[in-house]
Every structure is written in structure tokens, then in C-alpha cells.
Design a protein around this motif. Structure first.
Motif, PDB file in Angstrom:
ATOM      1  N   TYR A   1      24.762   3.035  40.278  1.00 58.05           N
ATOM      2  CA  TYR A   1      25.922   2.830  39.415  1.00 58.05           C
ATOM      3  C   TYR A   1      27.021   2.389  40.411  1.00 58.05           C
ATOM      4  N   PHE A   2      27.850   1.343  39.758  1.00 58.84           N
ATOM      5  CA  PHE A   2      28.832   0.725  40.689  1.00 58.84           C
ATOM      6  C   PHE A   2      30.104   1.907  40.622  1.00 58.84           C
ATOM      7  N   ILE A   3      30.870   1.860  41.882  1.00 63.15           N
ATOM      8  CA  ILE A   3      31.946   2.720  42.057  1.00 63.15           C
ATOM      9  C   ILE A   3      33.256   1.982  42.141  1.00 63.15           C
ATOM     10  N   GLU A   4      33.133   0.947  43.181  1.00 62.26           N
ATOM     11  CA  GLU A   4      34.447   0.076  43.471  1.00 62.26           C
ATOM     12  C   GLU A   4      33.985  -1.034  44.526  1.00 62.26           C
ATOM     13  N   CYS A   5      34.907  -1.743  44.602  1.00 65.70           N
ATOM     14  CA  CYS A   5      34.467  -3.202  45.582  1.00 65.70           C
ATOM     15  C   CYS A   5      35.727  -3.862  45.802  1.00 65.70           C
ATOM     16  N   GLY A   6      35.740  -4.805  46.823  1.00 70.92           N
ATOM     17  CA  GLY A   6      36.833  -5.461  47.359  1.00 70.92           C
ATOM     18  C   GLY A   6      36.333  -6.572  48.399  1.00 70.92           C
ATOM     19  N   LYS A   7      37.250  -7.306  48.687  1.00 68.93           N
ATOM     20  CA  LYS A   7      37.119  -8.455  49.713  1.00 68.93           C
ATOM     21  C   LYS A   7      37.915  -8.039  51.016  1.00 68.93           C
ATOM     22  N   THR A   8      37.507  -8.151  52.299  1.00 68.26           N
ATOM     23  CA  THR A   8      38.312  -7.855  53.357  1.00 68.26           C
ATOM     24  C   THR A   8      38.312  -8.653  54.272  1.00 68.26           C
ATOM     25  N   VAL A   9      39.524  -9.296  54.970  1.00 70.82           N
ATOM     26  CA  VAL A   9      39.834 -10.426  55.783  1.00 70.82           C
ATOM     27  C   VAL A   9      40.177  -9.844  57.093  1.00 70.82           C
ATOM     28  N   TYR A  10      39.509 -10.171  58.318  1.00 72.97           N
ATOM     29  CA  TYR A  10      40.010  -9.606  59.586  1.00 72.97           C
ATOM     30  C   TYR A  10      40.312 -10.877  60.306  1.00 72.97           C
ATOM     31  N   ALA A  11      41.197 -10.425  61.015  1.00 75.48           N
ATOM     32  CA  ALA A  11      41.934 -11.516  61.960  1.00 75.48           C
ATOM     33  C   ALA A  11      41.303 -10.946  63.356  1.00 75.48           C
ATOM     34  N   PRO A  12      41.014 -11.827  64.323  1.00 75.54           N
ATOM     35  CA  PRO A  12      40.427 -11.645  65.728  1.00 75.54           C
ATOM     36  C   PRO A  12      41.224 -10.347  66.307  1.00 75.54           C
ATOM     37  N   GLY A  13      40.380  -9.390  66.536  1.00 74.20           N
ATOM     38  CA  GLY A  13      41.018  -8.073  67.251  1.00 74.20           C
ATOM     39  C   GLY A  13      41.047  -7.001  66.310  1.00 74.20           C
ATOM     40  N   ASP A  14      40.811  -7.240  64.918  1.00 72.13           N
ATOM     41  CA  ASP A  14      40.906  -6.095  63.782  1.00 72.13           C
ATOM     42  C   ASP A  14      39.224  -5.793  63.838  1.00 72.13           C
ATOM     43  N   GLN A  15      38.961  -4.575  63.618  1.00 73.37           N
ATOM     44  CA  GLN A  15      37.857  -4.012  63.392  1.00 73.37           C
ATOM     45  C   GLN A  15      37.283  -3.087  62.081  1.00 73.37           C
ATOM     46  N   HIS A  16      36.226  -2.878  61.899  1.00 72.92           N
ATOM     47  CA  HIS A  16      36.033  -2.044  60.688  1.00 72.92           C
ATOM     48  C   HIS A  16      36.089  -0.403  61.220  1.00 72.92           C
ATOM     49  N   PRO A  17      36.844   0.440  60.228  1.00 70.17           N
ATOM     50  CA  PRO A  17      36.977   1.705  60.442  1.00 70.17           C
ATOM     51  C   PRO A  17      35.585   2.286  60.568  1.00 70.17           C
ATOM     52  N   SER A  18      35.740   3.484  61.505  1.00 67.58           N
ATOM     53  CA  SER A  18      34.582   4.543  61.627  1.00 67.58           C
ATOM     54  C   SER A  18      34.757   5.600  60.642  1.00 67.58           C
ATOM     55  N   ARG A  19      33.545   5.853  60.031  1.00 66.90           N
ATOM     56  CA  ARG A  19      33.500   6.787  58.962  1.00 66.90           C
ATOM     57  C   ARG A  19      32.223   7.672  59.023  1.00 66.90           C
ATOM     58  N   LYS A  20      32.303   8.976  58.583  1.00 61.66           N
ATOM     59  CA  LYS A  20      31.076   9.786  58.651  1.00 61.66           C
ATOM     60  C   LYS A  20      31.164  10.659  57.344  1.00 61.66           C
ATOM     61  N   GLN A  21      29.765  10.836  56.728  1.00 61.41           N
ATOM     62  CA  GLN A  21      29.727  11.432  55.344  1.00 61.41           C
ATOM     63  C   GLN A  21      30.461  10.890  54.272  1.00 61.41           C
ATOM     64  N   LEU A  22      30.525   9.430  54.134  1.00 64.36           N
ATOM     65  CA  LEU A  22      31.341   9.027  53.160  1.00 64.36           C
ATOM     66  C   LEU A  22      30.893   9.498  51.737  1.00 64.36           C
ATOM     67  N   GLY A  23      29.654   9.729  51.265  1.00 65.54           N
ATOM     68  CA  GLY A  23      29.274  10.004  50.202  1.00 65.54           C
ATOM     69  C   GLY A  23      28.770   8.932  49.244  1.00 65.54           C
TER      70      GLY A  23
END
Length: 292
Positions: free
Chosen positions: A17-39
Motif C-alpha cells: 500500500y502507498f504511503i507517500e511520494c515526490g520528485k527530487t532534483v539534485y544539482a552537481p555536488g548534492d547527494q542522497h541522504p544516508s538512512r537506516k531502518q527506515l521502515g
């Protein structure tokens, strides 16, 4: 996708089942966050650029038209910053049912694992862990529908978002795509459909083999791989599930129900029912009766 790729298999119902969604735009130098046990499961769908991301000991450089499904129970992290403008959709979802991550060519777990949970045989949804999507533009369209639903009033967003998410799951389900479905899955599903349509008859190995145009031993291997049951075991399983429905929905005598679902020997029907369900057909019916 080669046979060494991973899939995440979900037993359904209930479907994820669906929870949430979105769209992300990164510029050069940006990076994805690090996460653990997101659930939550985190599905990344790449529109452009390159995203460098890892999960535990595995790393990917995702490019346009690719997807990646991150697990809710593992650590995922940025491998390195983006080197170019990068855009991607993301969607968080969860499931209330069992799921497993397995090699693409591994057999799904058997129906016997679910017989106490479901009265109907579960469908096992197959989502690729890492995938070159065959229809990226259609996927982007569905993601934009999901994002648009976020801006609607809750009563509309619930139904519109849920419908778009179901369409997305269907489109990404490897079992729905002929080019990804293995021969074993195709044969097993044909055999399952034939059994469901003829369970009330005296179905034999010969009739099944003649109907599907495959040797019975091959059909057996395919069904064992996909469903964890031989055709005979699946036939008994399905007959007993249909017997449960008749016990609940009719007042037919036990013997009549046994014959209706394909058992000629009624004591054998009663014994098989009790062995699988822990109670006799009569006790099963009484447990749902107002007079019980």
C-alpha cells in the motif's frame, strides 16, 4: 535483466500500500541522504542524470530509465555526490504481508506457508530490485498522477493515489511482462488456471498433460518451483478451499459438498479436510454457526 538479478517478492492479498511520494532534483555536488531502518520500502525511479547510491554492501550508479527498490530494514547511503544535474521520483510504500528478497530465478515460497492465512491461493508479486524499465515514460506519467493526488482533498487523494499506485505495481510486476516471465512461471500459471477451472471433475495427470501440451513431469517441476506443490497437491489444496466456501455459504450436506468439489470418496474428503484444517468439515461449519 539477467537471471542473477534480485527480485523482491510480495505475497498478496493484501497488496503493498502507498504511503507517500515526490520528485527530487539534485544539482552537481548534492547527494542522497544516508538512512537506516527506515521502515518503508523506498522505490527510486530515475528521470535524468546519475544517482550514486548503496544498500549494505551493494552499490549502484542509477541512470535515466532505471529503478531501484530499497528495503525497509537495511542501511542505504550515498556512495558519492552527483556529478551532474539529476532528477528522480521516489515512492514510499509498505506491506502488511510477507515479503522476501530472492534471486530472480529462485522458486517462490510455497502455498503451504499461507494456507492458514488465506482461503484463496495468494499471488506473489515480483518487483525487480534494480531494473532497466521497459516503459519509463509511462512510469513517469503514473508518478506525476501520484504527485498530483497529493494536492487533492483527502477523500479524492486516497482513491486517486491508490489507483495510480496499483497501476504502477501492475506495470512493474515482472510476472505481468512476457519478456521477463520465466517458462516455469508461465507453465505453472497455465496449470493453476486449468486446475481452478476443472477442479470439480476427475482431473488426472493425463488430462492435464493433454490440455497444456506438456509432459506431466515437466508440469510438476514447474508447479513445484513456483507454488511449492505438485499438481495433485495443488488440486487437493484448491478443492479443500472451495469446500470451505461451500460449508460457509450453503446448507448442503457434507457428502454433497465433497462430491461438488471433486472427491468421490467422502471419508477421504473428510480426512483430508481434517488433516489440513485441524477440524472436520462439520466442526468447521459449526465453528461459524450461531448455534455453535
Amino acid at each position: 535483466m539477467n537471471k542473477s538479478e534480485l527480485i523482491v517478492a510480495f505475497a498478496a492479498p493484501p497488496a503493498p500500500y502507498f504511503i507517500e511520494c515526490g520528485k527530487t532534483v539534485y544539482a552537481p555536488g548534492d547527494q542522497h541522504p544516508s538512512r537506516k531502518q527506515l521502515g518503508l520500502f523506498d522505490l527510486i525511479i530515475m528521470e535524468s542524470g546519475c544517482l550514486h547510491i548503496g544498500e549494505e554492501d551493494t552499490e549502484w550508479s542509477l541512470t535515466a530509465g532505471q529503478s531501484l527498490l530499497l528495503r525497509p530494514d537495511l542501511y542505504h547511503y550515498s556512495v558519492k555526490p552527483c556529478e551532474e544535474a539529476t532528477s528522480f521520483y521516489w515512492i514510499h510504500f509498505q506491506t502488511a504481508c510477507e515479503w522476501r528478497e530472492v534471486p530472480e530465478d529462485a522458486p517462490a515460497w510455497g502455498l503451504e506457508d499461507h494456507q492458514r492465512t488465506f482461503r484463496a491461493a495468494p499471488y506473489v508479486l515480483h518487483l525487480a530490485k534494480h531494473w532497466d524499465m521497459p516503459y519509463p515514460e509511462e512510469t513517469f506519467r503514473l508518478m506525476n498522477r501520484l504527485i498530483a493526488a497529493n494536492g487533492e482533498r483527502q477523500s479524492s487523494a486516497f482513491w486517486n493515489g491508490g489507483q495510480a499506485f496499483e497501476e504502477l505495481l501492475r506495470m512493474m510486476d515482472l510476472r505481468q511482462l512476457e519478456q521477463y516471465a520465466s517458462p516455469a512461471v508461465t507453465v505453472a500459471e497455465k496449470a493453476e488456471a486449468y486446475i481452478k477451472n476443472h477442479y470439480g471433475t476427475q482431473l488426472t495427470s493425463r488430462t492435464l498433460s493433454e490440455a497444456l501440451h506438456y509432459h506431466y513431469n515437466y508440469i510438476t517441476r514447474c508447479m513445484k518451483q513456483v507454488y511449492g506443490m505438485t499438481p495433485g497437491e495443488y488440486l487437493t489444496f484448491y478443492r479443500l478451499e472451495q469446500a470451505k466456501l461451500l460449508l460457509l455459504k450453503t446448507e448442503w450436506p457434507i457428502a454433497e459438498i465433497g462430491r461438488a468439489v471433486g472427491f468421490e470418496n467422502i471419508p477421504y474428503f473428510s480426512n483430508s479436510f481434517a488433516a489440513r484444517n485441524g477440524v472436520s468439515p462439520r466442526q468447521f461449519r459449526q465453528s461459524y454457526s450461531k448455534q455453535a
